[in-house]
Design a protein around this motif. Structure first.
Motif, PDB file in Angstrom:
ATOM      1  N   LEU A 277       2.717  23.185  38.259  1.00 33.91           N
ATOM      2  CA  LEU A 277       2.299  22.551  40.152  1.00 33.91           C
ATOM      3  C   LEU A 277       1.640  23.754  40.866  1.00 33.91           C
ATOM      4  O   LEU A 277       0.129  23.717  40.990  1.00 33.91           O
ATOM      5  CB  LEU A 277       3.242  22.458  41.145  1.00 33.91           C
ATOM      6  CG  LEU A 277       4.565  21.263  41.031  1.00 33.91           C
ATOM      7  CD1 LEU A 277       5.338  21.336  41.747  1.00 33.91           C
ATOM      8  CD2 LEU A 277       3.736  19.771  40.574  1.00 33.91           C
TER       9      LEU A 277
ATOM     10  N   GLN B 187       3.834  16.980  46.901  1.00 34.64           N
ATOM     11  CA  GLN B 187       3.031  16.411  46.182  1.00 34.64           C
ATOM     12  C   GLN B 187       3.648  16.935  44.914  1.00 34.64           C
ATOM     13  O   GLN B 187       4.211  18.278  44.630  1.00 34.64           O
ATOM     14  CB  GLN B 187       1.838  17.220  46.374  1.00 34.64           C
ATOM     15  CG  GLN B 187       1.266  15.948  47.753  1.00 34.64           C
ATOM     16  CD  GLN B 187       0.203  15.646  47.622  1.00 34.64           C
ATOM     17  OE1 GLN B 187      -0.419  15.554  46.122  1.00 34.64           O
ATOM     18  NE2 GLN B 187      -0.995  15.940  49.190  1.00 34.64           N
ATOM     19  N   GLY B 188       3.663  16.526  43.251  1.00 34.37           N
ATOM     20  CA  GLY B 188       3.959  16.925  42.935  1.00 34.37           C
ATOM     21  C   GLY B 188       5.058  16.870  42.271  1.00 34.37           C
ATOM     22  O   GLY B 188       5.943  17.037  40.714  1.00 34.37           O
TER      23      GLY B 188
ATOM     24  N   TYR C  92      -2.707  18.733  38.649  1.00 34.45           N
ATOM     25  CA  TYR C  92      -0.725  19.087  38.437  1.00 34.45           C
ATOM     26  C   TYR C  92      -0.546  18.585  36.468  1.00 34.45           C
ATOM     27  O   TYR C  92      -1.017  17.888  36.107  1.00 34.45           O
ATOM     28  CB  TYR C  92       0.131  18.669  38.762  1.00 34.45           C
ATOM     29  CG  TYR C  92       0.160  18.598  40.987  1.00 34.45           C
ATOM     30  CD1 TYR C  92      -0.042  17.524  41.435  1.00 34.45           C
ATOM     31  CD2 TYR C  92       0.267  19.957  41.290  1.00 34.45           C
ATOM     32  CE1 TYR C  92       0.146  17.476  42.668  1.00 34.45           C
ATOM     33  CE2 TYR C  92       0.288  20.043  42.430  1.00 34.45           C
ATOM     34  CZ  TYR C  92       0.080  19.423  43.352  1.00 34.45           C
ATOM     35  OH  TYR C  92       0.188  19.291  44.443  1.00 34.45           O
TER      36      TYR C  92
ATOM     37  N   SER D  51      -4.493  16.515  41.775  1.00 32.90           N
ATOM     38  CA  SER D  51      -3.350  17.351  43.100  1.00 32.90           C
ATOM     39  C   SER D  51      -3.543  17.010  44.703  1.00 32.90           C
ATOM     40  O   SER D  51      -3.157  17.374  45.012  1.00 32.90           O
ATOM     41  CB  SER D  51      -3.189  18.757  42.784  1.00 32.90           C
ATOM     42  OG  SER D  51      -4.527  19.411  42.864  1.00 32.90           O
TER      43      SER D  51
END
Lengths: 115, 115
Positions: A51, B100-101, A32, A96
């Motif tokens: 992302l 996530q991110g 990311y 990520s």
């Protein structure tokens, strides 16, 4: 492990001119990507993030960045800068996957907007 | 908008003394981080904390350092027997749970000066 390179330590630009701040990264896994801005005597404020999906991401204050996987780049752009954009800009990456969640930062680019 | 707050903004300490840097993360965040930035250098990851334990730490985070969440709101970084090279800006960050991110939100930092 990841690494981030911001080749330009300082970028002087006149007000209302366009600007591009360069960021290249290296990673063995998917990442990311983030841009943060630091105004004098303040903390790091998130400008934008990538992302997945569209490679062109838009952030706050009129900034945008484009993810280029083949060139491992995530350059930040603004079509017309203002005096108030004078600040330090940091590119950062994070793996990520479910492992390391820490951010790896570049060394920063000081944007100096002149009247 | 909720913020990460850090105190004090500037700490001056004699070499060899212990120092505690304090952070109040955003209230519903679950992941907490400390970073540092030595003058003129990159922002570097120190440690991440989740579920009342360290989830990741860098090679910088040796036995001299410790972190603690003493109550439901504070997150502290303790540096024992400070050295001149510990002089830096220390940033606390927090992150929400979720996909996530999720970006990390940073405080304004504590400038630590070791004399």
């Amino acid at each position: 492990a990841q690494s981030v390179t911001q080749l330009d330590s300082q970028v002087p630009v006149f007000e209302e001119a366009p600007v591009e701040l360069r960021c290249n990264y290296s990673s063995s896994v998917s990442v990311y990507l983030f841009w943060y801005v630091q105004y004098p005597n303040q903390g790091l404020q998130l400008l934008l993030k990538y992302l997945s999906g569209s490679t062109l991401v838009k952030g706050i204050n009129g900034f945008e960045a484009e993810f280029n996987k083949s060139q491992t780049s995530f350059h930040l752009r603004k079509p017309s800068v203002h005096i108030s954009d004078t600040a330090e800009y940091f590119c950062a990456v994070r793996a990520s996957d479910t492992g390391r969640r820490a951010l790896t930062f570049g060394s920063g680019t000081r944007l100096q907007v002149q009247p | 908008e909720p913020e990460v707050t850090q105190t004090p903004s500037h700490q001056v300490t004699q070499m060899g003394q212990e120092v505690i840097l304090r952070c109040v993360p955003i209230s519903n965040h679950l992941y907490f981080y400390w970073y540092r930035q030595i003058l003129g250098q990159k922002v570097e990851f120190l440690v991440s904390f989740y579920n009342n334990e360290i989830s990741e730490k860098s090679e910088i985070f040796d036995d001299q350092f410790s972190v603690e969440r003493p109550d439901g709101s504070n997150f502290t970084l303790k540096i024992r027997s400070t050295k001149l090279e510990d002089s830096a800006m220390y940033f606390c960050a927090s992150r929400d749970r979720g996909p996530q991110g999720q970006p990390q939100h940073f405080g304004d930092g504590t400038r630590l000066s070791i004399l």
